[in-house]
Design an enzyme around this catalytic site. Sequence first.
Site, short mmCIF file in Angstrom:
data_model
loop_
_atom_site.label_atom_id
_atom_site.label_comp_id
_atom_site.label_asym_id
_atom_site.label_seq_id
_atom_site.Cartn_x
_atom_site.Cartn_y
_atom_site.Cartn_z
NE ARG A 184 -3.84 0.17 2.24
CZ ARG A 184 -4.66 0.55 3.21
NH1 ARG A 184 -4.69 -0.12 4.37
NH2 ARG A 184 -5.43 1.60 3.06
CB CYS A 242 -2.05 3.38 9.63
SG CYS A 242 -3.46 3.82 10.67
#
Length: 297
Positions: A184, A242
């Site tokens: 990611r 995050c």
Amino acid sequence: MPMLIEPAELAARLDAERSGDGSTRTVVLDVRWTLAQPDGSEEYREGHIPGAVYVDLDTELADHDVEGEGRHPLPSEAAFTRAMRRWGLRDGDTVVVADGGGSYASARAWWLLEHAGWADVRILDGALPAWCAAGLPVEQGDVVPEPGDATARFGSLPVVDLDGAASLGLEPADVLLDARAGARYRGEVEPIDPRAGHIPGAVSAPTTDNVGPDGRFLPAAALRERFAALGVDGARTVGSYCGSGVTAAHQIVALRLAGFDGVLYPGSFSQWSNRFELPVATGAEPGGERADAAAHG
């Protein structure tokens, strides 16, 4: 004050309190949550640490009525006070938070309780799997405690907003850690947010590397070595983000265990990636290849 507690120590505390020999009251909170299964209430009912109260991360550790602040905005002081009282918390209690494994969700509860000024909050190291592996009992059903009288007073831990996160990523004197999986970060996949990649200048630091195969946090020396390799030296400001601010709290826990302080960016990439005027970077390097709003229309 210790940050972690072992299953055997928690069991001994609970046994002592049940027999009337405990000097303090210990409240166990079960934060059963994952991105794939946000509602962990059924798993909780199937088996949890005796006396543990279920915590709904989506409704009690976040405020989804807040717009523009990412997928898990922080709750207000008033809302978190109501949650703590529902959990039965009273001033002076020791709070132990646990989840279904890895301590990723329970770290969010730990961070919020610390932020609210709670004096003694600990994470069950290894979470429920470690409790069960130790041969300790579980119970089924719901635990509904008597309402508590706790009050949240936010401000004990530092936070950074979107502008602050941008500065942390660009200033060479600071470090911004991206707690998501490497794929990611690199922009190879993005299962939920509108753009793939990372905040320019952020360093990839997946939280999965904070724990061993057994789901327990690595020893302090190993964590310190890990973060030193990422540029953390105790002098630079260290930010953590995050996808939505949940596992970023896990990074704050690991940093603290290693002897460093960390600053949480609650909005995280879910807020950043929805601001299309802001650039994102892709690739393995912090600067990566930058794409701005024009590239996304």
